[in-house]
Scaffold this active site. Structure first.
Site, PDB file in Angstrom:
ATOM      1  N   SER A 145     -40.388 -15.147  14.042  1.00 60.60           N
ATOM      2  CA  SER A 145     -39.181 -15.579  13.339  1.00 60.60           C
ATOM      3  C   SER A 145     -39.551 -16.466  12.146  1.00 60.60           C
ATOM      4  CB  SER A 145     -38.230 -16.275  14.318  1.00 60.60           C
ATOM      5  OG  SER A 145     -36.929 -16.395  13.781  1.00 60.60           O
ATOM      6  N   ASP A 223     -31.984  -7.445  18.575  1.00 55.31           N
ATOM      7  CA  ASP A 223     -32.119  -8.827  18.098  1.00 55.31           C
ATOM      8  C   ASP A 223     -30.821  -9.239  17.404  1.00 55.31           C
ATOM      9  OD1 ASP A 223     -32.767 -11.112  16.490  1.00 55.31           O
ATOM     10  OD2 ASP A 223     -34.879 -10.537  16.531  1.00 55.31           O
ATOM     11  N   HIS A 256     -34.577 -11.296  20.538  1.00 51.57           N
ATOM     12  CA  HIS A 256     -35.325 -12.264  19.729  1.00 51.57           C
ATOM     13  C   HIS A 256     -36.127 -13.251  20.587  1.00 51.57           C
ATOM     14  CE1 HIS A 256     -35.924 -13.881  15.674  1.00 51.57           C
ATOM     15  NE2 HIS A 256     -35.746 -15.107  16.126  1.00 51.57           N
TER      16      HIS A 256
END
Length: 278
Positions: A145, A223, A256
């Site tokens: 991320s 995600d 995620h």
């Protein structure tokens, strides 16, 4: 340096250290996994950069990377995601301030005093690791991320420094997405030309062919941040235009979380080993 904790793990050592950072003007912690020694050859290093709200322990405790790192003989170094401390500027939001350094050098007050994570990762931390541990100068970088953003910009801005780069669900065009716009406007000011220096897509378009390194990106299609914040297809198009050796894998059903990372971290370690252990 002060050793905070140490655990035997797959015949290697998982450690956590604190040191005073002259770059960030505050004490910093990092975690390191030292695989069991094999021969007299110093092992290479994989740097892992974590995402928003994380510190140096998230990857250590959740990703399950130590078993394969021990098998391959790769040192894992996990820095924190920002400077820390009462004197360090902060924000009430999870996506700005402590835990959200974005791996750049801030230029605006009050952030510029401490938020120089790029310099810390490029210079101070690798020098410290080299001086305090038996490691080679071969290294690769990976992250998740915000940390995937960090890994990509570190590789793109420092040709020749890393053998390879990988990322899980990275922020790839921060100049154009809400997380990046919020952070960059505060850390870097309103001049959007200055933002491009920290944007993987812009850096990719400006890159030279001879500087390309093998790149692996995994992205879950479940995600929750995929459409609004991540947009890996934008970087994939830049890589296509630049003939950059990048593989983007869309993983059906994955989100995620660290469950996603744990599912594919072995692939990433073996990917990096191809180049680190040459």
């Amino acid at each position: 340096m002060e050793l905070l904790e140490e655990h035997l793990c797959f015949e290697g050592w998982q450690q956590r250290w604190r040191h005073d950072s002259s770059t960030l003007n505050c004490p910093m912690t990092f975690s390191i996994f030292l695989p069991p020694p094999r021969d007299h050859t110093p092992p290479p290093v994989l740097y892992w950069l974590s995402g928003l709200t994380c510190n140096d322990e998230n990857f250590t405790t959740k990703a399950g990377a130590q078993r394969v790192a021990a098998e391959l003989g790769i040192v894992l170094v996990m820095p924190d995601t920002s400077p820390r401390g009462e004197q360090v500027a902060n924000d009430d939001g999870y996506d700005l301030g402590q835990g959200a350094g974005f791996y750049l050098n801030a230029t605006q007050p009050p952030w510029a005093t401490h938020y120089r994570m790029y310099d810390y990762l490029r210079d101070e931390l690798p020098a410290l690791v080299q001086s305090q541990f038996n490691v080679s100068d071969r290294c690769a970088i990976s992250g998740h991320s915000m940390g995937g953003h960090g890994a990509l910009i570190m590789a793109l801005k420092n040709p020749g420094k890393y053998t390879s780069v990988s990322a899980f669900a990275p922020i790839v065009n921060p100049c154009s997405i809400p997380w990046g716009i919020k952070a960059f406007s505060r850390y870097l000011g309103e001049d959007k030309n200055a933002w491009l220096e920290w944007d993987s897509c812009a850096l990719m378009y400006a890159s030279n062919a001879q500087d390309a390194i093998p790149t692996l990106i995994d992205q879950g299609d479940n995600d929750q941040f995929l459409a609004d914040q991540l947009q890996p297809a934008v970087l994939a198009e830049a890589a296509r235009q630049k003939a950059w050796p990048m593989t983007l894998r869309i993983q059906p059903g994955y989100d995620h979380s660290y469950y996603f990372i744990a599912s594919f971290i072995e692939d990433h370690l073996r990917f990096h080993a191809q180049y680190l252990l040459k």
